[in-house]
Design a protein around this motif. Structure first.
Motif, PDB file in Angstrom:
ATOM      1  N   THR A  66     -33.670  -3.236  17.356  1.00 40.20           N
ATOM      2  CA  THR A  66     -34.461  -4.391  16.913  1.00 40.20           C
ATOM      3  C   THR A  66     -34.343  -4.281  15.326  1.00 40.20           C
ATOM      4  O   THR A  66     -33.737  -3.353  14.902  1.00 40.20           O
ATOM      5  N   HIS A  68     -36.643  -4.135  13.043  1.00 45.51           N
ATOM      6  CA  HIS A  68     -37.304  -3.215  12.530  1.00 45.51           C
ATOM      7  C   HIS A  68     -36.983  -1.667  12.875  1.00 45.51           C
ATOM      8  O   HIS A  68     -36.957  -0.974  11.764  1.00 45.51           O
ATOM      9  N   SER A 190     -31.780 -10.084  20.555  1.00 43.17           N
ATOM     10  CA  SER A 190     -32.626  -9.568  19.229  1.00 43.17           C
ATOM     11  C   SER A 190     -31.744  -9.706  18.153  1.00 43.17           C
ATOM     12  O   SER A 190     -32.205  -9.871  16.973  1.00 43.17           O
ATOM     13  N   TRP A 194     -34.609 -13.204  15.020  1.00 45.40           N
ATOM     14  CA  TRP A 194     -35.167 -13.122  13.648  1.00 45.40           C
ATOM     15  C   TRP A 194     -36.762 -12.676  13.870  1.00 45.40           C
ATOM     16  O   TRP A 194     -37.455 -13.336  14.621  1.00 45.40           O
ATOM     17  N   PRO A 195     -37.358 -11.297  13.342  1.00 39.89           N
ATOM     18  CA  PRO A 195     -38.594 -11.051  13.692  1.00 39.89           C
ATOM     19  C   PRO A 195     -39.655 -11.815  12.721  1.00 39.89           C
ATOM     20  O   PRO A 195     -39.597 -11.404  11.569  1.00 39.89           O
ATOM     21  N   SER A 197     -42.660 -13.058  10.083  1.00 43.27           N
ATOM     22  CA  SER A 197     -43.374 -12.096   9.692  1.00 43.27           C
ATOM     23  C   SER A 197     -44.107 -12.774   8.519  1.00 43.27           C
ATOM     24  O   SER A 197     -43.963 -14.043   8.059  1.00 43.27           O
TER      25      SER A 197
END
Length: 267
Positions: A66, A68, A190, A194-195, A197
């Protein structure tokens, strides 16, 4: 994990203690050698740390990948090197890692340069590449020419095949791919994603786009500015996604000017 890296001191002796630290991060299927021309330019006046991301080059392999986790790999390496604050240049997937670092721990990041990628999820672009690399990995390859012949059935552009096959390394009698192909396939959703935020990075950011690339589109501007309100953008004409390799002098000049500048205008 501690990533594989190459740390170069500034060429000018008076800067060895005071020069800024800049991490340089490659993209998918790459390694720290991909941006060596930029590294050579920057290390005249900066400490440069070129890294192999997890599952790439000589860095450790892991089943998970990931953004992160990859960002925390960078911070862990910085801690290992006793570096508190630093800047980052990242291309493609490496640009997403740079953005993730900036949003995750903004107090430790000075500036970032993001080469031809945006903080968005992308559609699948690499299915033929994965099929071709899987076909290569299944065979007992004794020459690079044999690997290229297999890969050419899936990837038509010779320059893309040349880049992908840079990962081949001789292991005993046969050539093997250095990156962890099974992990890249398993984590592809993943990687292209895009995570989301709620964080914001208020410091200076430079996005560099290849004019012929579709990785940064006009409709992504609002998303970019939501995360990075002090971002600016530059376009290198006549280049695609591999802008740092297609026009290295222009790319390197823009990066060097950005790190020298004290007043970058917003997009």
């Amino acid at each position: 994990m501690i990533l594989n890296y190459q740390h170069k001191q500034p060429a000018l002796s008076e800067l060895k203690q005071s020069g800024e630290n800049i991490f340089i991060i490659h993209g998918l299927f790459g390694s720290f050698s991909n941006l060596f021309l930029l590294e050579n330019e920057l290390h005249d006046t900066h400490h440069t740390i070129s890294v192999d991301l997890r599952n790439h080059g000589s860095s450790p392999h892991d089943n998970s990948m990931t953004y992160h986790e990859m960002a925390n790999d960078i911070f862990r390496l910085a801690d290992h090197l006793n570096i508190e604050n630093f800047s980052i240049v990242g291309h493609s997937m490496g640009g997403k890692v740079a953005m993730a670092c900036a949003l995750l721990n903004p107090q430790r990041i000075n500036k970032i340069v993001v080469a031809d990628i945006a903080p968005v999820a992308y559609p699948e672009k690499h299915n033929d590449v994965f099929k071709g690399l899987t076909a290569v990995a299944k065979e007992q390859i004794t020459t690079r020419k044999a690997a290229d012949s297999i890969l050419s059935g899936y990837v038509k552009m010779p320059e893309v095949r040349q880049f992908l096959l840079k990962s081949l390394r001789k292991q005993g009698e046969y050539f093997k791919l250095q990156f962890n192909l099974s992990a890249l396939i398993a984590n592809y959703a993943s990687i292209r994603g895009w995570p989301e935020s709620d964080n914001i990075f208020n410091k200076k950011v430079l996005f560099i786009k290849g004019s012929d690339s579709d990785y940064i589109k006009p409709e992504y501007q609002s998303t970019i500015l939501r995360y990075f309100p002090n971002a600016q953008a530059k376009v290198i004409n006549g280049t695609g996604h591999w802008l740092h390799a297609e026009k290295p002098k222009t790319f390197n000049r823009l990066v060097k000017e950005f790190f020298k500048s004290t007043d970058n205008a917003a997009v």
